[in-house]
Design an enzyme around this catalytic site. Structure first.
Site, PDB file in Angstrom:
ATOM      1  N   ASN A 208      39.501  29.098 -39.662  1.00  0.00           N
ATOM      2  CA  ASN A 208      40.121  28.747 -38.379  1.00  0.00           C
ATOM      3  C   ASN A 208      39.976  29.913 -37.413  1.00  0.00           C
ATOM      4  O   ASN A 208      39.394  30.941 -37.738  1.00  0.00           O
ATOM      5  CB  ASN A 208      41.587  28.358 -38.590  1.00  0.00           C
ATOM      6  CG  ASN A 208      42.358  29.475 -39.246  1.00  0.00           C
ATOM      7  OD1 ASN A 208      42.526  30.558 -38.684  1.00  0.00           O
ATOM      8  ND2 ASN A 208      42.818  29.254 -40.474  1.00  0.00           N
ATOM      9  N   ASP A 277      45.229  24.908 -45.279  1.00  0.00           N
ATOM     10  CA  ASP A 277      46.033  23.975 -46.077  1.00  0.00           C
ATOM     11  C   ASP A 277      45.195  23.159 -47.043  1.00  0.00           C
ATOM     12  O   ASP A 277      45.715  22.559 -47.969  1.00  0.00           O
ATOM     13  CB  ASP A 277      46.768  23.005 -45.144  1.00  0.00           C
ATOM     14  CG  ASP A 277      47.914  23.682 -44.417  1.00  0.00           C
ATOM     15  OD1 ASP A 277      48.719  24.343 -45.094  1.00  0.00           O
ATOM     16  OD2 ASP A 277      47.989  23.571 -43.187  1.00  0.00           O
ATOM     17  N   LYS A 287      23.758  26.461 -53.624  1.00  0.00           N
ATOM     18  CA  LYS A 287      23.703  26.082 -52.210  1.00  0.00           C
ATOM     19  C   LYS A 287      23.407  24.579 -52.088  1.00  0.00           C
ATOM     20  O   LYS A 287      22.488  24.082 -52.741  1.00  0.00           O
ATOM     21  CB  LYS A 287      22.611  26.909 -51.513  1.00  0.00           C
ATOM     22  CG  LYS A 287      22.587  26.702 -50.027  1.00  0.00           C
ATOM     23  CD  LYS A 287      21.452  27.478 -49.383  1.00  0.00           C
ATOM     24  CE  LYS A 287      21.241  26.970 -47.965  1.00  0.00           C
ATOM     25  NZ  LYS A 287      19.936  27.326 -47.446  1.00  0.00           N
ATOM     26  N   LYS A 335      60.174  23.108 -39.512  1.00  0.00           N
ATOM     27  CA  LYS A 335      59.474  23.983 -40.477  1.00  0.00           C
ATOM     28  C   LYS A 335      60.420  25.029 -41.047  1.00  0.00           C
ATOM     29  O   LYS A 335      60.391  25.339 -42.232  1.00  0.00           O
ATOM     30  CB  LYS A 335      58.316  24.707 -39.791  1.00  0.00           C
ATOM     31  CG  LYS A 335      57.021  23.979 -39.957  1.00  0.00           C
ATOM     32  CD  LYS A 335      55.913  24.550 -39.123  1.00  0.00           C
ATOM     33  CE  LYS A 335      54.896  23.444 -38.881  1.00  0.00           C
ATOM     34  NZ  LYS A 335      53.875  23.790 -37.929  1.00  0.00           N
ATOM     35  N   LYS A 339      61.009  25.097 -45.004  1.00  0.00           N
ATOM     36  CA  LYS A 339      60.472  26.213 -45.793  1.00  0.00           C
ATOM     37  C   LYS A 339      61.527  27.271 -46.126  1.00  0.00           C
ATOM     38  O   LYS A 339      61.215  28.339 -46.624  1.00  0.00           O
ATOM     39  CB  LYS A 339      59.288  26.844 -45.053  1.00  0.00           C
ATOM     40  CG  LYS A 339      58.136  25.843 -44.813  1.00  0.00           C
ATOM     41  CD  LYS A 339      56.855  26.515 -44.401  1.00  0.00           C
ATOM     42  CE  LYS A 339      55.765  25.488 -44.140  1.00  0.00           C
ATOM     43  NZ  LYS A 339      54.424  26.048 -44.038  1.00  0.00           N
TER      44      LYS A 339
END
Ligand code: CTP
Length: 396
Positions: A208, A277, A287, A335, A339
């Site tokens: 990301n 995630d 490959k 959240k 959590k």
């Protein structure tokens, strides 16, 4: 706040000219700099250069006509908030170890109660000489600090350890020592930063846009406030910070393992990493070759590290981040509850002038009890400062 005083001691080594650069950097950081040169240092660089950069009279001779009615070595020793010896040769180390005070620099080092830091630079064989090594150990035991020399090509033509550390590093260490808030001494802080990657085959992975800047800023803020910091970092292009235990990882699993190894002994854990995630269901050790068909990769859930920590938590303060694109506060609050966090730092990733690659962020910090503080746009370092202000002063 009044300007802090740094007394820079310059001794006679070829790296003496680099002390000019250190002083220039310290002046840019807005410190008042006083320079004491040993007689041999003046053979390498003229006092006038140091005087011009420091904008203060340079002291070279213990018995010179005093410029003001005060005993100079005592007055500078008292005035110093920090003494920085750049470069520090084997000679000055040997003198201080043996309690010798026979010139202005060695006398001032003896007379000060301020922290003294030696930035070492000398020929490799001198650096490795057991007498020098032993002297450094002795001085460390007496509370003196050292900035190690680096490896490289030395003035004498030898290649090896002995090169003065980077001048920017020396100035940054001085700034860290003199940081105005020291309320985390004795605290252990674990920070995670950057992205994680999920490998697909030996050459491909998904990741990301996280750059790690937020997490590194948090780790540096905690370090400067006196904490013992561990930084678990995914792949990113930020220089290794000094004075921090850096553990580099790649995948979600590696980050989980590194964090779990340290978790129990920590006081504060800040999870600013953008953890993947999902991971490919099957990693191909060869490959993947192209074919005429489309390629479909099935992704399976990976660990939610923060969720695991929330379950394991005993007395630790647990801080999470929430990067949201909609219903920022609502999502962040859910959240935090899900959590089992103590604080959550929420930011809107759709904001075009802050967020991922930016040096700035616009965040809202929410505490477990629902109290919320919304901040304007500010540097990531300032966000880190505000976060620890809230945690340490239990303001919300
Ligand atoms: N986090 C984690 N492990 C994961 C995902 C996230 O430890 N697998 C941590 C991040 O470091 C951050 C917080 O959890 O502190 C973010 O939580 P969350 O927003 O749930 O992660 P996202 O993946 O962004 O969740 P969602 O996609 O539901 O918004």
């Amino acid at each position: 706040m009044s300007q802090k005083n740094i007394v820079v001691g310059v001794t006679g080594g070829i790296a003496a000219y680099k002390a000019l650069d250190v002083i220039s950097k310290l002046k840019k950081k807005d410190y008042n700099v006083h320079v004491i040169m040993t007689r041999s240092a003046t053979e390498f660089v003229t006092p006038l250069s140091f005087q011009s950069l420091s904008q203060n009279m340079v002291i070279t001779d213990m018995f010179a006509e005093p410029k003001a009615f005060e005993i100079q070595h005592i007055s500078l020793a008292k005035k110093a908030d920090l003494m920085l010896i750049v470069p520090a040769t084997a000679n000055i180390i040997g003198k201080v170890t043996n309690g010798i005070a026979d010139d202005m620099l060695s006398t001032t080092i003896m007379a000060t109660t301020a922290p003294v830091v030696f930035a070492l630079a000398m020929n490799t064989n001198m650096y490795k000489n057991p007498i020098v090594v032993e002297n450094i150990e002795k001085l460390k035991n007496h509370g003196y600090s050292f900035i190690s020399a680096e490896s490289g090509r030395l003035a004498c033509g030898d290649v090896g350890e002995g090169k003065l550390a980077d001048t920017e590093l020396i100035a940054d260490i001085a700034e860290s020592i003199l940081y105005d808030t020291k309320d985390m001494i004795g605290k252990k802080v674990l920070v995670t930063a950057g992205p994680t990657i999920a490998p697909i085959d030996p050459v491909r992975f998904i990741t990301n846009r996280s750059t790690g800047k937020m997490g590194y800023a948090i780790a540096e803020e905690a370090r400067d406030r006196g904490a013992e910091v561990t930084l678990v970092s995914g792949p990113c292009n930020i220089k290794k910070p000094f004075g921090i235990n850096l553990i580099k990882v790649n995948t979600n699993g590696e980050m989980l393992e590194a964090v779990l190894n340290k978790f129990e002994s920590q006081d504060i854990i800040v999870k600013s990493a953008a953890v993947a995630d999902y991971k490919p269901e099957n990693y191909s050790s060869k490959k993947i070759k192209k074919s005429e068909d489309d390629l479909r990769i099935n992704f399976v859930r990976d660990n939610d590290i923060l969720m695991r920590l929330g379950k394991l938590k005993t007395s630790q303060v647990l801080v999470g981040f929430a990067a949201e694109s909609n219903d920022v506060i609502e999502n962040a609050k859910s959240k935090l509850a899900r959590k089992n966090l103590d604080y959550i730092v929420a930011n809107d990733i759709t904001s075009h002038d802050t967020g991922f690659a930016s040096d700035e962020n616009r965040v809202t910090i929410i505490a477990r009890n629902g109290n919320t503080v919304q901040y304007d746009k500010m540097s990531k370092r300032q966000v880190a400062r505000n976060l620890f202000n809230l945690i340490n002063e239990k303001r919300i």
